[in-house]
Design an enzyme around this catalytic site. Structure first.
Site, mmCIF file in Angstrom:
data_model
loop_
_atom_site.group_PDB
_atom_site.id
_atom_site.type_symbol
_atom_site.label_atom_id
_atom_site.label_comp_id
_atom_site.label_asym_id
_atom_site.label_seq_id
_atom_site.Cartn_x
_atom_site.Cartn_y
_atom_site.Cartn_z
ATOM 1 N NE ARG A 50 -3.719 1.920 0.087
ATOM 2 C CZ ARG A 50 -4.437 2.060 -0.998
ATOM 3 N NH1 ARG A 50 -4.535 1.072 -1.840
ATOM 4 N NH2 ARG A 50 -5.052 3.176 -1.269
ATOM 5 C CB CYS A 74 -5.233 -4.553 2.794
ATOM 6 S SG CYS A 74 -4.076 -5.198 3.983
ATOM 7 N NE ARG A 79 -6.953 1.196 1.726
ATOM 8 C CZ ARG A 79 -6.115 0.595 2.550
ATOM 9 N NH1 ARG A 79 -5.814 -0.660 2.380
ATOM 10 N NH2 ARG A 79 -5.551 1.230 3.545
ATOM 11 N N PRO A 80 -9.553 5.377 -2.671
ATOM 12 C CG PRO A 80 -11.104 7.099 -2.549
ATOM 13 C CD PRO A 80 -10.776 5.752 -1.984
ATOM 14 C CB ILE A 81 -4.679 7.775 -4.287
ATOM 15 C CG1 ILE A 81 -4.468 7.783 -5.768
ATOM 16 C CG2 ILE A 81 -4.495 6.366 -3.784
ATOM 17 C CD1 ILE A 81 -2.987 7.697 -6.074
ATOM 18 C CG ASP A 82 -10.367 11.013 -4.427
ATOM 19 O OD1 ASP A 82 -9.849 10.658 -3.349
ATOM 20 O OD2 ASP A 82 -11.593 10.994 -4.618
ATOM 21 C CG ASP A 262 -5.001 -0.557 10.219
ATOM 22 O OD1 ASP A 262 -5.872 -0.857 9.383
ATOM 23 O OD2 ASP A 262 -3.920 -0.032 9.906
#
Length: 363
Positions: A50, A74, A79-82, A262
């Site tokens: 990640r 994972c 899990r946008p990285i915008d 987590d």
């Protein structure tokens, strides 16, 4: 540094980019980036974890360009990285996502800016800090993530000559500097690794966990105490004593200082044998409850409705063959295996090796 596969992959990427990496012992490395020139992280390596997207901020800061494939690691929902991209663009970078999901960022020169996040994001906060340390002028990150490792990163960069203030609050100010230099640094203990052993101890036992920062574990300690478990804090260690069957509790996973997402799977494994009905809601990721299917194979009684799990505590789990769906789900399977009567076999343990050093030896 922990001796885990994510660290090994990061060091491999650094070597490929031209850094000299020398191992001093299994937890200490010397990294010399004097002759580092590469700005393109190989796909096969970046898809293994990640955290590969942090090379975007660091390379952009140093060379004004970076190419990294969409990260792996994972898989629990989009899990946008915008937010990362938005941050880079506000600092003056252009970002394109090409074929094969390669992220390409480039800037003639980065300039300080005001960056506001709609939602606090650890990854985006880290990436904007990395990009902003050498940008011209002042960068202000608002609604920044407040996790302990954000503070640790700022301390690390400051000891290399950066000028970062306010880490650990929701407003971080970074004044760009011309030059940075090397340093010696020891990173903080991992709150999630420590928390995992705390929950494992809470199933049945009396365990002293050393080299921790109890303040970082407060939300986990509070929930264990609510379940009737004794938690004794010392300066740099924590003792967890189980008192028979744990009691029920309600948990909502939230950004720090809330209960960490987590730790949510590990806690669900513990609550599967609690006395009463517990409620666990996820405030960060979409389908973080995929692992519940594995726990039900072991006899747990859990119903998932959207981002909420309702757990009816059972007296006993039974050993079964299960799978580690992701890193923390893998830790939850280990805890369930410790609780269960009989033998539990866990497949796809490469996920677990990404975040836990010598977990078998420690257990």
């Amino acid at each position: 540094l922990p001796d885990i596969s994510d660290v090994a992959v990061s060091l491999k990427i650094l070597s490929v980019l031209g850094a000299k990496v020398r191992m001093l012992n299994k937890n200490t490395y010397e990294i010399d980036t004097t002759h580092l020139t590469g700005t393109n992280v190989p796909d096969d390596l970046s898809r293994q974890m990640r955290a590969s997207y942090y090379f975007l901020g660091a390379l952009l800061s140093r060379f004004g360009k970076a190419e990294v494939a969409m990260p792996g690691g994972c898989n629990f929902g989009v899990r946008p990285i915008d937010r990362h991209i938005k941050g880079f663009e506000l600092l003056g970078s252009t970002v394109t996502i090409g074929e094969n999901a390669i992220i390409d960022a480039a800037a003639e020169r980065l300039e300080g800016s005001s960056v506001y996040f709609d939602e606090a994001s650890v990854g985006a906060t880290v990436n904007v800090i990395l990009a902003a340390v050498k940008a011209k002028g002042l960068t202000v990150i608002e609604n920044a993530a407040k996790e302990p490792h954000i503070v640790d990163l700022a301390n690390f960069l400051n000891s290399m000559g950066a000028d970062i203030r306010g880490a650990g609050t929701d407003t971080i100010k970074i004044r760009g500097v011309e030059h940075m230099h090397g340093c010696n640094y020891s990173i903080i203990p991992d709150q999630i690794e420590a928390g995992t052993y705390m929950v494992a101890a809470a199933t049945d036992g009396n365990v002293l966990i050393k080299n921790v920062i109890p303040k970082h574990l407060e939300s986990i300690s509070a929930k264990l105490i609510e379940c009737g478990i004794d938690v004794i804090e010392n300066d740099d260690s924590i003792r967890v004593c189980a008192n028979g069957r744990p009691g029920k509790c309600t948990i909502k996973a939230m950004p720090y200082p809330g209960f960490p997402t987590d730790m949510q799977p590990q806690m669900t494994a513990l609550l599967s044998i609690a006395d009463g009905t517990s409620f666990v809601s996820e405030g960060v990721w979409d389908n973080r409850f995929r692992y519940v299917e594995q726990l039900t194979r072991m006899g747990a009684s859990i119903k998932v409705e959207g981002k909420m799990a309702v757990i009816e505590g059972v007296e006993q789990l039974k050993g079964a063959p299960v799978r580690a769906d992701d890193l923390r789900a893998g830790a939850a399977m280990i805890i369930a295996g410790l609780i269960a009567k009989g033998t539990t076999e866990i497949e796809e343990i490469s996920h677990i090796d990404r975040g836990y050093e010598n977990i078998v030896e420690k257990l």
